[in-house]
Design a protein around this motif. Structure first.
Motif, PDB file in Angstrom:
ATOM      1  N   ALA A 218       0.817  -1.194  -0.032  1.00 13.21           N
ATOM      2  CA  ALA A 218      -0.023  -0.052  -0.153  1.00 13.21           C
ATOM      3  C   ALA A 218       0.818   1.275  -0.111  1.00 13.21           C
ATOM      4  O   ALA A 218       2.076   1.362   0.745  1.00 13.21           O
ATOM      5  N   TRP A 221      -0.595   7.115   0.967  1.00 12.41           N
ATOM      6  CA  TRP A 221      -1.896   7.849   0.745  1.00 12.41           C
ATOM      7  C   TRP A 221      -2.929   6.594   0.841  1.00 12.41           C
ATOM      8  O   TRP A 221      -4.142   6.872   1.722  1.00 12.41           O
ATOM      9  N   GLN A 222      -2.657   5.222   0.497  1.00 13.97           N
ATOM     10  CA  GLN A 222      -3.521   4.443   0.616  1.00 13.97           C
ATOM     11  C   GLN A 222      -3.644   3.812   2.146  1.00 13.97           C
ATOM     12  O   GLN A 222      -4.642   3.496   2.527  1.00 13.97           O
ATOM     13  N   THR A 223      -2.361   3.945   2.746  1.00 13.05           N
ATOM     14  CA  THR A 223      -2.397   3.607   4.087  1.00 13.05           C
ATOM     15  C   THR A 223      -3.075   4.696   4.977  1.00 13.05           C
ATOM     16  O   THR A 223      -4.016   4.330   5.973  1.00 13.05           O
ATOM     17  N   ARG A 225      -5.730   6.618   3.775  1.00 15.86           N
ATOM     18  CA  ARG A 225      -6.997   6.711   3.504  1.00 15.86           C
ATOM     19  C   ARG A 225      -7.877   5.462   4.041  1.00 15.86           C
ATOM     20  O   ARG A 225      -9.112   5.718   4.654  1.00 15.86           O
ATOM     21  N   TYR A 226      -7.269   4.414   4.031  1.00 11.04           N
ATOM     22  CA  TYR A 226      -7.925   3.191   4.280  1.00 11.04           C
ATOM     23  C   TYR A 226      -7.635   2.495   5.799  1.00 11.04           C
ATOM     24  O   TYR A 226      -8.315   1.796   6.216  1.00 11.04           O
TER      25      TYR A 226
END
Length: 314
Positions: A218, A221-223, A225-226
């Motif tokens: 990830a 940003w993905q870390t 965001r989610y």
């Protein structure tokens, strides 16, 4: 089996009831103090809002029902303000609150994410970041008034030296720039508070979750965001509520930075002028009650939309 289950349920309910009574006993002194310092003045303000009380003789007030509220909506007092003063103050307050809180959330999150990393002298940097928030609002507002002065302010001098402007600009006096300038001042003042609350929330996120996401490929940003954002969202919602309530009640910053401009007037400043400058306790109290209802209404809407209470219960 059923007897054991019933006994466990009974004792659980008894324990919950005892905890509730203990909590109420512990909260009772604070509730009584809150009643004295908040509920009683609020009740007096509501009573005044339905009377024709004036500064000359508040005790000789007579009941006028909703006349004061109609007067506030129409802006009719002493023939000084136009019919749009109240609605202009509502618009200015909402614009101020929306942009101030939005920018403070954005910059506060950026600062919190930066301070959440390991780097040399991080403790000193954290202390320095809090300086704008620690300065009293009256002091910081007057400081910015001096710095933004069109003739001898340092801000105009720097912009002139850089060639961005030809002559000094009266940032706080021009209707086109006054409200935006006050928003910038408030963002500078209150962003550290937002950053502090968000930093406290970020430190509750387990590093194992972020490491697992990084191993799975990830991105940062993905870390965020989610994984990070869903965990800290209740704290973000609470921080936004605190700042929104404060921004909707803004008084001292506008009163100091722009004391006489009728185009940059908040609901609190409007109510204060009715109460103390013109001695119209009835109309001023009505404006204060309307401010209270607006603040409570928007706070309830945000809490309902964000679902922060439901999240914390689960």
């Amino acid at each position: 089996m059923n007897i054991n289950h019933l006994s466990q349920t009974f004792f659980a309910k008894t324990l919950a009831a005892r905890r509730l009574r203990t909590a109420l006993y512990l909260l009772l002194p604070a509730l009584l103090l809150l009643l004295l310092v908040a509920a009683l003045p609020l009740g007096q303000t509501i009573l005044f809002s339905f009377s024709n009380a004036t500064a000359d003789d508040p005790q000789a007030a007579q009941w006028v029902a909703f006349d004061n509220y109609f007067s506030v909506f129409q802006g009719e007092f002493l023939g000084i303000l136009t019919d749009t003063r109240w609605w202009l103050s509502v618009k200015n307050t909402i614009i101020f609150a929306f942009f101030s809180v939005s920018l403070e959330l954005f910059f506060g999150m950026a600062i919190a994410l930066s301070l959440n990393r390991e780097f040399p002298y991080r403790g000193i940097v954290r202390a320095l970041v809090l300086i704008p928030w620690a300065i009293p609002t009256i002091v910081s507002a007057q400081m910015w008034v001096w710095m933004l002065h069109d003739q001898y302010g340092i801000i105009n001098w720097i912009l002139t030296q850089l060639g961005l402007i030809d002559t000094g600009v009266a940032w706080l006096s021009q209707p086109s720039t006054a409200l935006a300038t006050i928003i910038v001042i408030d963002v500078w003042k209150s962003t550290p508070f937002m950053a502090l609350m968000l930093l406290a929330a970020l430190q509750t996120v387990p590093n194992e979750l972020k490491e697992a996401a990084r191993i799975d490929g990830a991105t940062s940003w993905q870390t965020f965001r989610y994984i990070v954002l869903p965990i800290i969202f209740p704290a973000v919602a609470v921080a936004v509520v605190f700042r929104m309530l404060d921004a909707l009640r803004v008084f001292d910053l506008i009163y100091i930075a722009n004391p006489s401009d009728e185009n940059v007037i908040s609901m609190s400043v409007y109510a204060r002028r009715l109460l103390f400058e013109y001695g119209k306790f009835g109309e001023g109290s009505a404006a204060s009650v309307l401010l209270f209802l607006v603040v409570c209404g928007l706070a309830i809407i945000w809490i309902k939309v964000s679902g922060v209470i439901e999240r914390q219960e689960h």
